[in-house]
Design a protein around this motif. Structure first.
Motif, PDB file in Angstrom:
ATOM      1  N   ASN A  14      18.152   2.167  -1.300  1.00  0.00           N
ATOM      2  CA  ASN A  14      17.374   1.435  -1.617  1.00  0.00           C
ATOM      3  C   ASN A  14      15.811   3.261  -1.094  1.00  0.00           C
ATOM      4  OD1 ASN A  14      17.215  -0.995  -1.435  1.00  0.00           O
ATOM      5  ND2 ASN A  14      17.562  -1.059   0.520  1.00  0.00           N
ATOM      6  N   VAL A  15      15.926   4.244  -0.533  1.00  0.00           N
ATOM      7  CA  VAL A  15      14.967   4.912  -0.573  1.00  0.00           C
ATOM      8  C   VAL A  15      15.065   5.191  -1.647  1.00  0.00           C
ATOM      9  CG1 VAL A  15      14.356   7.049   0.563  1.00  0.00           C
ATOM     10  CG2 VAL A  15      15.659   4.830   2.112  1.00  0.00           C
ATOM     11  N   ALA A  16      16.332   5.871  -2.362  1.00  0.00           N
ATOM     12  CA  ALA A  16      16.174   5.868  -3.426  1.00  0.00           C
ATOM     13  C   ALA A  16      15.342   5.896  -4.242  1.00  0.00           C
ATOM     14  CB  ALA A  16      17.861   6.597  -4.177  1.00  0.00           C
TER      15      ALA A  16
ATOM     16  N   GLN B 178       8.779   5.354  -7.037  1.00  0.00           N
ATOM     17  CA  GLN B 178       7.234   6.574  -6.841  1.00  0.00           C
ATOM     18  C   GLN B 178       6.809   7.911  -6.955  1.00  0.00           C
ATOM     19  OE1 GLN B 178       4.593   4.964  -4.788  1.00  0.00           O
ATOM     20  NE2 GLN B 178       5.908   3.304  -4.719  1.00  0.00           N
ATOM     21  N   GLY B 179       7.791   7.723  -8.087  1.00  0.00           N
ATOM     22  CA  GLY B 179       7.607   9.511  -9.389  1.00  0.00           C
ATOM     23  C   GLY B 179       8.719  10.564  -8.660  1.00  0.00           C
ATOM     24  N   LEU B 180       9.726  10.464  -7.866  1.00  0.00           N
ATOM     25  CA  LEU B 180      10.301  11.657  -6.915  1.00  0.00           C
ATOM     26  C   LEU B 180      11.467  12.210  -7.848  1.00  0.00           C
ATOM     27  CD1 LEU B 180       9.452  11.707  -3.001  1.00  0.00           C
ATOM     28  CD2 LEU B 180       8.728  13.490  -5.084  1.00  0.00           C
TER      29      LEU B 180
ATOM     30  N   LYS C  57       0.974  -0.862  -0.223  1.00  0.00           N
ATOM     31  CA  LYS C  57       0.240  -0.084  -0.461  1.00  0.00           C
ATOM     32  C   LYS C  57       0.644   1.103   0.118  1.00  0.00           C
ATOM     33  CE  LYS C  57      -4.497   1.799   2.852  1.00  0.00           C
ATOM     34  NZ  LYS C  57      -4.730   3.120   2.189  1.00  0.00           N
ATOM     35  N   PRO C  58       1.523   1.738  -0.742  1.00  0.00           N
ATOM     36  CA  PRO C  58       2.400   3.254  -1.493  1.00  0.00           C
ATOM     37  C   PRO C  58       1.538   4.456  -0.772  1.00  0.00           C
ATOM     38  CG  PRO C  58       2.009   1.935  -3.264  1.00  0.00           C
ATOM     39  CD  PRO C  58       1.419   0.734  -2.510  1.00  0.00           C
TER      40      PRO C  58
END
Ligand SMILES: Nc1ncnc2c1ncn2[C@@H]1O[C@H](COP(=O)(O)OP(=O)(O)OP(=O)(O)O)[C@@H](O)[C@H]1O
Ligand SMILES: [Mg+2]
Length: 250
Positions: free
Chosen positions: A222-224, A230-232, A154-155
């Motif tokens: 991983n965060v990147a 997610q489009g960031l 669930k993003p």
């Protein structure tokens, strides 16, 4: 009743279930669970929430009716080399023997200690309640007996807000708890109605661990990767700068 109704051999699924049950609940695990329940950390183990490679997680309740998560680490089939990588060189676990059981017990104690440090650092994570041998009891993160889903399932709707929370978690881990989490991913972060909750802390190491730097870089990567998907559009270096910008502010 007809005799054949009692022929257990006909009930293959039951036999399979019995085998699975015996694998998780070996004698020693049952007595560890018993000990924790006689100390009233929980009253009844109700049902399984998750069956992972290294652990099974169960929903339990205590005498006051509070939900608890009971995490039972497998002593037989865990990935001991992986465990050892995060225990060897850990200043808190220098005296741990290198046999399977000792490693799994140390891992359980490590997750308990890490969750405590994370709580103290103001990171949203389950409050640890107690542990014994390969069993960890903690606060249940969910509602109506159902665990909140991981970000993987669930993003977050507001990606920017989720990213800010992830970066703040990494900053609090580093600057306040002096921990490197080591397995930061969309699988280990639950989405509690847009509030991120970090779980599964067994692998987190003190920043003084010889591989802490490498583990930290991997978490940043991983965060990147996740938030770019997610489009960031974040690079590892950018994430690092965002974390470092919070030094002295968390
Ligand atoms: N405190 C908790 N409250 C509610 N659900 C939990 C809690 N801890 C774990 N869970 C559930 O169990 C799942 C797996 O948990 P976790 O990531 O800690 O174990 P794991 O990945 O199987 O363990 P490991 O990676 O060490 O083998 C989570 O996605 C969640 O559904
Ligand atoms: Mg996990």
């Amino acid at each position: 009743m007809a005799k054949e109704e009692f022929d257990l051999k006909k009930f293959v699924p039951l036999e399979e279930a019995r085998k699975t049950f015996a694998k998780v609940f070996d004698k020693s695990t049952i007595s560890a669970l018993h000990r924790l329940s006689t100390k009233r950390y929980f009253k009844v183990v109700e049902y399984v929430i998750s069956t992972g490679k290294e652990a099974h997680v169960f929903h339990a309740v205590d005498g006051a009716g509070n939900s608890r998560a009971v995490k039972v680490y497998k002593t037989g089939t865990s990935d001991f080399n992986r465990m050892n990588m995060y225990i060897d060189g850990e200043p808190r676990f220098e005296k741990v023997k290198k046999n399977k059981r000792s490693l799994v017990f140390a891992w359980t104690r490590k997750e308990f200690k890490n969750l405590l440090l994370m709580q103290k650092a103001g990171i949203a994570c389950p409050m640890p309640v107690a542990f014994h041998e390969n069993v960890l009891v903690m606060e249940f993160i969910g509602e109506k007996g159902k665990a909140f889903p991981p970000l993987k399932e669930k993003p977050a709707k507001d990606v920017k807000k989720a990213y800010a929370q992830a970066v703040e978690m990494l900053a609090r881990l580093l600057f306040k708890a002096e921990l490197v989490y080591g397995d930061f991913s969309e699988y280990n972060i639950l989405n509690q109605k847009e509030k991120l909750i970090l779980i599964d802390a067994g692998q987190a190491v003190l920043t003084s661990h010889p591989n802490a730097e490498e583990f930290f870089e991997r978490d940043l990567e991983n965060v990147a990767r996740y938030f770019s998907k997610q489009g960031l559009e974040k690079g590892r270096q950018q994430v690092k700068e965002d974390v470092k910008a919070l030094k002295g502010k968390v």
